[in-house]
Write an enzyme that holds these catalytic residues in place. Structure first.
Site, PDB file in Angstrom:
ATOM      1  N   VAL A 129       0.874  -1.255  -0.181  1.00 21.54           N
ATOM      2  CA  VAL A 129      -0.215   0.061  -0.104  1.00 21.54           C
ATOM      3  C   VAL A 129       0.889   1.383   0.170  1.00 21.54           C
ATOM      4  CG1 VAL A 129      -1.756   1.310   1.329  1.00 21.54           C
ATOM      5  CG2 VAL A 129      -1.898  -1.255   0.961  1.00 21.54           C
ATOM      6  N   GLY A 130       2.043   1.190   0.600  1.00 19.93           N
ATOM      7  CA  GLY A 130       3.058   2.211   0.703  1.00 19.93           C
ATOM      8  C   GLY A 130       3.255   2.806  -0.872  1.00 19.93           C
ATOM      9  N   GLU A 181       6.100   4.990   6.881  1.00 23.98           N
ATOM     10  CA  GLU A 181       6.484   4.204   7.821  1.00 23.98           C
ATOM     11  C   GLU A 181       6.051   2.980   7.659  1.00 23.98           C
ATOM     12  OE1 GLU A 181       8.010   5.254  10.779  1.00 23.98           O
ATOM     13  OE2 GLU A 181       8.222   7.425  10.188  1.00 23.98           O
ATOM     14  N   CYS A 228       5.420  -3.209  14.485  1.00 22.90           N
ATOM     15  CA  CYS A 228       6.118  -3.291  13.570  1.00 22.90           C
ATOM     16  C   CYS A 228       7.484  -3.399  13.891  1.00 22.90           C
ATOM     17  CB  CYS A 228       5.754  -1.566  12.838  1.00 22.90           C
ATOM     18  SG  CYS A 228       6.201  -0.483  14.093  1.00 22.90           S
TER      19      CYS A 228
HETATM   20  P1  NAD Z   1      -3.981  -1.814   7.494  1.00 21.10           P
HETATM   21  O1  NAD Z   1      -4.490  -2.836   6.711  1.00 21.10           O
HETATM   22  O2  NAD Z   1      -4.678  -1.267   8.460  1.00 21.10           O
HETATM   23  O3  NAD Z   1      -3.570  -0.467   6.484  1.00 21.10           O
HETATM   24  C1  NAD Z   1      -2.954   0.573   6.719  1.00 21.10           C
HETATM   25  C2  NAD Z   1      -3.919   1.619   6.049  1.00 21.10           C
HETATM   26  O4  NAD Z   1      -3.771   1.813   4.755  1.00 21.10           O
HETATM   27  C3  NAD Z   1      -5.417   1.951   6.480  1.00 21.10           C
HETATM   28  O5  NAD Z   1      -5.765   2.873   6.990  1.00 21.10           O
HETATM   29  C4  NAD Z   1      -5.968   1.166   5.360  1.00 21.10           C
HETATM   30  O6  NAD Z   1      -7.214   1.546   5.089  1.00 21.10           O
HETATM   31  C5  NAD Z   1      -5.156   1.797   4.071  1.00 21.10           C
HETATM   32  N1  NAD Z   1      -5.031   1.089   2.809  1.00 21.10           N
HETATM   33  C6  NAD Z   1      -5.352   0.029   2.891  1.00 21.10           C
HETATM   34  N2  NAD Z   1      -5.273  -0.926   1.461  1.00 21.10           N
HETATM   35  C7  NAD Z   1      -5.251   0.370   1.001  1.00 21.10           C
HETATM   36  C8  NAD Z   1      -5.197   0.601  -0.523  1.00 21.10           C
HETATM   37  N3  NAD Z   1      -5.392  -0.212  -1.547  1.00 21.10           N
HETATM   38  N4  NAD Z   1      -5.185   1.981  -0.984  1.00 21.10           N
HETATM   39  C9  NAD Z   1      -5.016   3.021  -0.157  1.00 21.10           C
HETATM   40  N5  NAD Z   1      -5.085   2.779   1.247  1.00 21.10           N
HETATM   41  C10 NAD Z   1      -5.255   1.489   1.460  1.00 21.10           C
HETATM   42  O7  NAD Z   1      -2.422  -2.232   8.032  1.00 21.10           O
HETATM   43  P2  NAD Z   1      -1.308  -3.003   7.370  1.00 21.10           P
HETATM   44  O8  NAD Z   1      -0.525  -2.379   6.176  1.00 21.10           O
HETATM   45  O9  NAD Z   1      -1.801  -4.504   7.590  1.00 21.10           O
HETATM   46  O10 NAD Z   1      -0.344  -2.623   8.739  1.00 21.10           O
HETATM   47  C11 NAD Z   1       0.647  -3.613   8.957  1.00 21.10           C
HETATM   48  C12 NAD Z   1       2.121  -3.001   8.250  1.00 21.10           C
HETATM   49  O11 NAD Z   1       2.425  -1.977   8.931  1.00 21.10           O
HETATM   50  C13 NAD Z   1       3.163  -4.144   8.888  1.00 21.10           C
HETATM   51  O12 NAD Z   1       4.123  -4.183   7.557  1.00 21.10           O
HETATM   52  C14 NAD Z   1       3.794  -3.406   9.844  1.00 21.10           C
HETATM   53  O13 NAD Z   1       5.078  -3.631   9.984  1.00 21.10           O
HETATM   54  C15 NAD Z   1       3.676  -1.951   9.362  1.00 21.10           C
HETATM   55  N6  NAD Z   1       3.771  -1.141  10.392  1.00 21.10           N
HETATM   56  C16 NAD Z   1       4.580   0.102  10.439  1.00 21.10           C
HETATM   57  C17 NAD Z   1       4.784   0.746  11.538  1.00 21.10           C
HETATM   58  C18 NAD Z   1       5.927   1.861  11.423  1.00 21.10           C
HETATM   59  O14 NAD Z   1       5.752   2.761  12.268  1.00 21.10           O
HETATM   60  N7  NAD Z   1       6.989   1.942  10.776  1.00 21.10           N
HETATM   61  C19 NAD Z   1       3.937   0.956  12.462  1.00 21.10           C
HETATM   62  C20 NAD Z   1       2.987  -0.059  12.259  1.00 21.10           C
HETATM   63  C21 NAD Z   1       3.067  -0.959  11.510  1.00 21.10           C
END
Ligand code: NAD
Length: 440
Positions: free
Chosen positions: A198-199, A216, A250
């Protein structure tokens, strides 16, 4: 009951931008006022937020306070304490050819309207801590909580407008469609926490408007255990860091990297540490969290046969419970080693020694955190000099992110940019160069 239709993303952004243009968010008094209101939200609604975090992730009240609510309060207090200092313009020496009467400095300008997108694992902290920085830097903010932590998302969507300036701070709830619609708008900065897939979507959308991003992200954070380390201390700290929030952190140590003899001695120490922390039946511990949803539960239980179970392995899908689990004899290419685990499974991977451990780290994506448990200055210095990671923790996992004066962020696949404390001001401001030469 009739709910009004939610405001369209374009209208939300236009409304906040209009507020920003009036200059209302710029005075330091507005910023500190908003931070105090946010602090009041957290202290006056602690039990509502604790209940929401329990509903979403089974977090205990103590853990919710320590890692989410209290964490954010500390970030606010540190910012209130230091903000005037951080915002002070910084003089720059002026070269002689501009004359002795010329002066130069940098000053921090707010960026405008900032979008903060948060994940589900620390759904309050990871939404609010960036919001603290964005407000402290004088911006208007659109906050998008994670739909995978629905109780916390709803609580924040209800509470934030009650406490903060609604012309400058908006909460937009929702999942992929809502976030996609938001990302079509032009922001002045996008701060995204979550996974790298998603990043990339976020960064692509941001590129359309040349919007800078902070990403992040996550990845596999290794924990190297040296043969000279006190293994009971190491095990206790690994267990505390790994199994907090059932491994859904994370910066949790993703896997242990050590030599075979140390691995053999570490196994019983880890068994003792799990028992000391969660008792003989962690399912009954009120301090042990649950897996966020069935999809992640199924993904995680699918990784359990990647090695020999040293402790744990038990699970209950109906309760989304997965025991704190340690796996030994894990091959470097086992399924559990192919992706970030993000759950309560700690594999032990062995390498012959220090050189191979450093190579192992460098052969893979740059991690968000790297942990080194060693008594040797030489070993610590080698990891510091020869590896690259978002953060480096000697002897203690997770804790570096609680040091308000350290930047928190990744490098390479684990992200770009950073925040916390004064680094949030850097992230959410433009550092403007100013030169002044008198006309007379
Ligand atoms: P998540 O599924 O909640 O997604 C994060 C956000 O992205 C949500 O708000 C979601 O609505 C949005 N999103 C999802 N799909 C999307 C799309 N196709 N288009 C636009 N936006 C979209 O969370 P996640 O990604 O499962 O989180 C877990 C990951 O995050 C792990 O890899 C973890 O290591 C990482 N993480 C990093 C940190 C940090 O501070 N570096 C902190 C916590 C988690």
């Amino acid at each position: 009951m009739n709910h009004p239709a939610p405001e369209r993303p374009a209208d939300v952004v236009a409304r906040l931008r209009a507020t920003f243009r009036t200059g209302r968010t710029k005075p330091v008094e507005w910023r500190t006022g908003q931070l105090r209101r946010l602090r009041a939200l957290l202290t006056e609604n602690g039990s509502d937020l604790e209940a929401a975090l329990h509903a979403d992730l089974g977090k205990s009240a103590a853990e919710a306070q320590r890692t989410e609510i209290g964490f954010t309060v500390r970030e606010i207090d540190h910012t209130l304490d230091q903000l005037a200092d951080w915002l002070r313009p910084e003089p720059a020496p002026v070269p002689a050819h501009l004359g002795a009467d010329a002066t130069a400095w940098t000053q921090y300008d707010p960026l405008g309207v900032v979008l903060v997108i948060a994940p589900w694992n620390y759904p309050a902290q990871l939404l609010l801590a960036p919001v603290v920085g964005a407000l402290a830097a004088g911006n208007a903010v659109v906050a998008k909580p994670s739909e995978l932590a629905p109780a916390t998302s709803a609580a924040l969507a209800r509470l934030l407008p009650r406490y903060l300036d609604t012309d400058a701070v908006a909460v937009v709830e929702g999942g992929v469609p809502e976030t996609t619609a938001l990302l079509a708008e032009r922001f002045d900065h996008i701060f995204y926490t979550g996974n790298g897939t998603v990043g990339r979507i976020v960064m692509r959308a941001a590129a359309e408007h040349l919007t800078p991003v902070t990403l992040e992200l996550g990845g596999k954070s290794p924990a190297f255990v040296d043969r000279d380390a006190d293994l009971d201390t190491v095990a206790a700290r690994l267990v505390a860091g790994k199994f907090l929030n059932a491994g859904q952190t994370c910066v949790a140590p993703d896997y242990v990297l050590t030599d075979p003899e140390t691995a053999a001695a570490l196994e019983p120490a880890l068994v003792r540490a799990v028992e000391a922390q969660y008792g003989t039946d962690p399912a009954r511990s009120t301090e042990y969290a649950r897996i966020v949803n069935e999809r992640h539960f199924d993904r995680l239980t699918g990784l359990l046969d990647s090695g020999r179970v040293v402790v744990g392995g038990g699970s209950d899908r109906s309760r989304k419970y997965l025991a704190p689990t340690v796996l030994a004899d894990v091959a470097p290419d086992a399924p559990v080693m192919r992706e970030e685990i993000f759950g309560p499974i700690l594999p032990i991977v062995t390498v012959p020694g220090l050189d191979e451990a450093i190579d192992f780290v460098n052969d893979r994506d740059k991690p968000l955190a790297l942990y080194v448990f060693s008594e040797s200055d030489g070993t610590r210095e080698r990891f510091a000099a020869e590896t690259s990671s978002g953060g480096l923790g000697h002897g203690l996992p997770l804790a570096h992110l609680t040091v308000s004066d350290l930047p928190f962020g990744g490098v390479g696949e684990s992200g770009m940019g950073n925040y916390h404390g004064r680094y949030s001001i850097e992230t959410f401001s433009h550092r403007k160069a100013v030169l002044k030469k008198p006309l007379g």
